[in-house]
Design an enzyme around this catalytic site. Structure first.
Site, PDB file in Angstrom:
ATOM      1  N   HIS A 150       3.182   2.797   3.232  1.00 21.19           N
ATOM      2  CA  HIS A 150       2.344   1.969   2.369  1.00 21.19           C
ATOM      3  C   HIS A 150       2.007   0.622   3.009  1.00 21.19           C
ATOM      4  CE1 HIS A 150       2.364   4.702  -1.035  1.00 21.19           C
ATOM      5  NE2 HIS A 150       3.653   4.857  -0.849  1.00 21.19           N
ATOM      6  N   GLU A 181      -4.588  -1.364   1.709  1.00 22.51           N
ATOM      7  CA  GLU A 181      -3.653  -1.654   0.624  1.00 22.51           C
ATOM      8  C   GLU A 181      -4.383  -2.584  -0.345  1.00 22.51           C
ATOM      9  OE1 GLU A 181      -0.939  -0.046   0.328  1.00 22.51           O
ATOM     10  OE2 GLU A 181      -1.050   0.849   2.320  1.00 22.51           O
TER      11      GLU A 181
END
Length: 586
Positions: free
Chosen positions: A170, A31
């Site tokens: 995510h 990320e």
């Protein structure tokens, strides 16, 4: 008599390859604060080490990026500045990750993205880039899955298709676990093709099919010129339409290992001929491609097939205007915003505008004489209740004028209203609602910026421009109301005035219709705008208008939104609307 005896020689283990069940894979995900490895930082690393279907270990850590995390990224991933405050910096994390991955084959979904960040940080810290073999599950999925099985190769789509035990969200470790399940499922699929070793797996992605090899002769008669190519079946039906600056080279690439898209390989199996259409310039080829796709609607083209299906947000022309979603632009006094690719996107933009301007949301036509009870929006202070006679046409007209200005010129009030609402929702920990507003704002501002850019050109009756050609001549185009009316190449050394006059005289006659796109589709006008923005282009004539954008237009706000969305670690999507933390845009 000479006797020749062939003696078989057993190959070495290197030649046999490494069986897939003996390969150690490190499946990893990152990320980040944005999409550019050169400009943005890593906020989280997650990795899973597997061999023979067995999990050998996991690696997961947040990373202090050394900079604020953009609010849109926080809404997307749930990673906040507070969470990474006590996290180690990348200088401490990177050596541990490289040691975890040492000797393994690296696997990532959209590997160039994740590996690009790892290599950039290695360069920053003086480490050699990882030399591990790499497998990209996106490439592998595109090779073995057809469009009938999955609509795209996003991780969320593949995880759902293969029923992964972990849903991508995510966050790095969760996404890495989901990618492990996808990898194992894809390895099972390629086993049917005889792929049993790591070397065969890597070669499988790039190997041309038998149909590709057999039909290479279809490119033999294609010229090396700019233009459009049409793959056709035995009945002459268009299967796929494309364009290129060099038709021969582009068409030949479809029959090589570089073409890995499953749907295109399927199309090649059906194709019986390639019909070339030579064009004068690259821009003409691009425009012709769009027009042909819109007319023929080839089933193997994904984009530009249905230009007529766009929708518009309309501020109606009546005493008390309202916002309506329509499919047709009429020659009336209404104001239009668009085009949108779906009614849902138009509804998102409408909701954003309603947040800033207290327009009525009822659907019936109202007149100054209409009298009926007001709805709950009046009690909430979001409508002046013209239906009940509490607001006359002059008072309501000021709101309509504000909406018209926000749609055509300055979307700043919409931006400010949604920004304030996002801040309030985030303070109340209503993160899912904040994410919905974020997406609505992005749709509104991006559409407004696009329409203003389109109108800057479609409002000009005639524009003539030229760009340098490779042979020293000039590519010249005549554009009328945003539509390409003529294209030609002026030879080197020719006098420009007579040549331009002749091109203008033979150009297509364009009669503009109503609305922001009076003569061509949005994609065609955008192609022309990109060409006008390219280096070396010179304006020859501009007649009947001024090529300009609003001083306080949407472009300035779109840049902020694009930067915020830049870090969305997804293939073509801003991310799911999930209960994540949100904060106001800065």
């Amino acid at each position: 008599m000479v006797i020749v005896v062939e003696i078989g020689v057993q190959g070495t283990l290197d030649e046999l390859g490494t069986p897939l069940d003996q390969v150690t894979f490190v499946v990893f995900d990152l990320e980040t604060t944005g999409g550019s490895a050169a400009e943005h930082a890593i906020t989280e690393i997650g990795a899973v080490k597997v061999r023979g279907g067995e999990v050998l270990g996991e690696f997961a850590t947040l990373v202090d990026p050394g900079r604020p995390i953009p609010p849109f990224i926080t809404v997307l991933t749930g990673i906040t500045d507070v969470m990474v405050t006590a996290a180690p910096p990348i200088a401490q994390v990177l050596p541990s990750f490289l040691e975890f991955a040492r000797g393994a084959t690296l696997v990532a979904h959209n590997a160039p993205f994740d590996l690009g960040f790892i290599k950039a940080r290695c360069a920053d810290l003086g480490y050699p880039p990882p030399a591990n073999p790499v497998v990209d599950t996106v490439d592998l999925a595109r090779r073995v899955l057809t469009r009938d099985e999955v609509p795209n190769s996003k991780l969320s789509t593949l995880a759902a298709h293969f029923r992964s035990a972990t849903e991508p969200c995510h966050r790095a470790l969760a996404d890495a676990r989901a990618t492990v399940d996808v990898l194992h499922a894809l390895i099972e699929r390629v086993g049917a093709y005889g792929v049993a070793t790591l070397e065969e797996l890597k070669g499988f992605v790039r190997a041309p099919t038998a149909e590709q090899k057999r039909k290479r002769h279809l490119a033999a008669a294609v010229p090396s010129s700019p233009g459009v190519y049409v793959f056709e079946d035995a009945r002459g039906e268009a299967l796929y339409i494309g364009k290129s600056g060099d038709l021969r080279q582009r068409v030949r690439s479809y029959f090589t290992a570089s073409e890995t898209r499953p749907r295109i390989r399927e199309m090649i199996g059906i194709a019986e001929r390639v019909r070339p259409i030579v064009c004068a310039t690259g821009l003409e080829a691009e425009v012709r491609e769009l027009r042909l796709i819109g007319a023929a609607k080839p089933r193997y083209n994904r984009r530009s097939r249905f230009p007529e299906k766009v929708v518009w947000l309309k501020l109606t022309d009546e005493p008390f205007p309202r916002l309506s979603i329509v499919r047709e632009v009429k020659a009336d006094q209404a104001t239009y915003l668009g085009p949108f690719t779906s009614a849902r996107a138009a509804d998102d933009a409408r909701a954003a505008l309603h947040e800033a301007v207290p327009l009525r949301q009822c659907t019936e036509r109202l007149t100054p004489r209409t009298r009926r009870p007001a709805c709950v929006l009046f009690e909430m202070g979001r409508c002046g209740a013209p239906c009940e006679g509490r607001q006359d046409t002059d008072a309501y007209g000021r709101h309509a004028a504000d909406a018209r200005a926000a749609m055509e010129a300055d979307p700043g009030p919409v931006f400010s209203a949604l920004e304030a609402r996002m801040a309030r929702l985030a303070a109340e920990q209503r993160y899912e609602e904040a994410a919905v507003d974020r997406d609505r704002l992005a749709v509104y501002v991006r559409t407004a910026a696009r329409m203003q850019r389109l109108r800057s050109l479609t409002g000009i009756p005639q524009l003539v421009a030229a760009s340098p050609a490779f042979d020293g001549g000039w590519d010249i185009h005549v554009v009328r109301h945003g539509r390409l009316a003529a294209a030609g190449v002026m030879p080197r050394g020719a006098h420009p005035v007579p040549y331009v006059d002749a091109l203008v005289a033979t150009a297509e006659t364009v009669v503009p219709g109503p609305g922001p796109l009076p003569a061509a589709g949005a994609e065609e006008t955008e192609c022309i705008l990109r060409w006008l923005d390219s280096p070396g282009v010179r304006l020859v004539r501009v007649e009947g208008g001024v090529w300009s954008l609003p001083a306080r237009g949407a472009a300035r706000l779109k840049a902020r939104i694009d930067r915020a969305y830049d870090g969305a670690h997804a293939l073509g999507a801003p991310g799911p609307r999930s209960p994540r933390e949100g904060r106001p845009l800065r």
